[in-house]
Design a protein around this motif. Structure first.
Motif, PDB file in Angstrom:
ATOM      1  N   GLY A  55      27.598  37.151  40.650  1.00 14.47           N
ATOM      2  CA  GLY A  55      27.494  36.046  42.150  1.00 14.47           C
ATOM      3  C   GLY A  55      28.864  35.493  43.088  1.00 14.47           C
ATOM      4  N   THR A  56      30.358  35.611  41.876  1.00 14.41           N
ATOM      5  CA  THR A  56      31.440  35.145  42.551  1.00 14.41           C
ATOM      6  C   THR A  56      31.982  36.498  42.252  1.00 14.41           C
ATOM      7  OG1 THR A  56      32.141  34.385  40.167  1.00 14.41           O
ATOM      8  CG2 THR A  56      30.570  33.159  41.557  1.00 14.41           C
ATOM      9  N   LYS A  57      32.182  37.445  41.678  1.00 16.60           N
ATOM     10  CA  LYS A  57      32.912  38.364  41.585  1.00 16.60           C
ATOM     11  C   LYS A  57      31.747  39.658  41.612  1.00 16.60           C
ATOM     12  CE  LYS A  57      32.767  37.911  36.806  1.00 16.60           C
ATOM     13  NZ  LYS A  57      32.033  39.876  36.274  1.00 16.60           N
ATOM     14  N   ILE A  58      32.612  40.955  41.624  1.00 21.31           N
ATOM     15  CA  ILE A  58      32.334  42.409  41.344  1.00 21.31           C
ATOM     16  C   ILE A  58      33.872  43.032  41.097  1.00 21.31           C
ATOM     17  CG2 ILE A  58      31.738  44.577  42.134  1.00 21.31           C
ATOM     18  CD1 ILE A  58      30.886  43.039  44.596  1.00 21.31           C
ATOM     19  N   GLU A  59      33.711  43.060  39.101  1.00 24.53           N
ATOM     20  CA  GLU A  59      34.481  43.579  38.709  1.00 24.53           C
ATOM     21  C   GLU A  59      34.705  45.116  38.174  1.00 24.53           C
ATOM     22  OE1 GLU A  59      36.116  41.275  36.610  1.00 24.53           O
ATOM     23  OE2 GLU A  59      37.335  42.951  34.806  1.00 24.53           O
ATOM     24  N   ALA A  60      35.416  45.838  38.537  1.00 25.10           N
ATOM     25  CA  ALA A  60      35.655  47.193  38.737  1.00 25.10           C
ATOM     26  C   ALA A  60      36.260  47.853  37.204  1.00 25.10           C
ATOM     27  CB  ALA A  60      36.048  48.071  39.616  1.00 25.10           C
TER      28      ALA A  60
END
Ligand SMILES: [Zn+2]
Length: 311
Positions: free
Chosen positions: A18-23
């Motif tokens: 909901g707050t970040k997209i981590e790769a």
């Protein structure tokens, strides 16, 4: 027996929250090579697809593999992989065919995995459940989620739901000690209402008259028998959910993750609560703390994508 999982390719994982997209980019041996975190956009589905594409392209470039790099994505919620509507709290995907929209925007496959399933798979492959044939994962954080990995693989998911055990009702044998509270799913008496981090605070409020955050409750329990009794009651409730996973899914190990695993002495407390619930001579599953913690969503999705890659 399915073929042995692949271990000859680097792979990438996205963890959509909901707050970040981590790769995260992993070597063939699953060592973390690089990672990149961007905020989850708030502008609706198109902005979300744009951000996912941005992270995917970063992974492809960083790996030197381009579109040949296996990449998967873990996300919370329930997604109909057959093209029906999606639902995920805190993400603008509600009512959309998310897999179809991703395929169209990205022009390549991006296998999706529920984040609790990704957690179980990640822990089954080099984590706390490594070597076990059936590994259950139970995440106790802001919510309750569970997943299962069998023979080192994620189970095929028709609807991208995990084991939604947080929305089972807690058993009547716990009696009047627990308050019957409304759950976000629209019903009441779900495990999640009292077992999650906010749930433990609510349980403290019910028993002590004041909502105490979990970490403060643990501190207070060392000198306050009433606070200790709340934690004991919470552990009895958790043990009922562990028993449900054990009896329904037969895992050799249940790996615990999420913020509540920081409670001091958690494993001993849960093992003590679970022991009296043992059914006849059935051996109870081993309880273990997660090895990979917050990295599990991306790591499990990366492993899943690599397992699906053509030979
Ligand atoms: Zn519920």
């Amino acid at each position: 027996m399915p073929p042995a999982p692949r271990s000859d390719l680097p792979c990438g994982g996205l963890d959509l929250g909901g707050t970040k997209i981590e790769a995260r980019l992993f070597s063939p041996g699953l060592d973390l090579l690089d990672s990149r975190r961007i905020p989850t956009p708030t502008g609706g589905l198109d902005a979300l697809l744009e951000a996912v594409a941005d992270q995917l392209h970063w992974l492809e470039a960083a790996s030197g593999q381009g579109a040949a790099l296996p990449v998967g994505m873990g996300l919370p919620g329930v997604i109909d992989t057959g093209g029906g509507p999606a639902f995920a709290a805190n993400l603008p995907v509600g009512g959309h065919d998310l897999p179809g929209a991703l395929r169209q925007r990205l022009g390549r496959a991006l296998p999706l995995l529920n984040d609790a399933q990704a957690f179980a798979l990640s822990e089954a492959r080099g984590g706390a459940g490594d070597g076990a044939e059936r590994v259950a994962g139970l995440i106790m954080g802001t919510g309750i989620g569970a997943g299962l990995a069998v023979l080192g693989r994620a189970l095929p998911q028709i609807q991208l739901a995990a084991l939604e055990v947080g929305h089972l009702g807690w058993p009547a044998r716990l009696g009047d000690a627990l308050p019957l509270l409304a759950c976000g799913c629209g019903r009441s008496g779900c495990f999640e209402t009292l077992l999650s981090g906010p749930g433990l605070s609510r349980l403290a409020e019910h028993r002590l008259g004041v909502a105490v955050p979990p970490e403060d409750l643990a501190q207070r329990a060392s000198h306050d028998p009433a606070a200790e009794a709340v934690l004991t009651l919470w552990a009895d409730l958790a043990a009922e959910l562990l028993l449900t996973l054990h009896l329904a899914q037969d895992p050799q190990v249940i790996v615990l993750g999420g913020g509540l695993t920081r409670l001091p002495g958690l494993l001993d407390r849960l093992a003590a609560a679970l022991a009296p619930l043992r059914l006849g001579p059935l051996p109870l599953p081993r309880l273990a703390l997660a090895v990979f913690g917050d990295a599990s969503g991306a790591r499990g999705a990366a492993i899943h994508a690599r397992d699906l890659a053509p030979c």
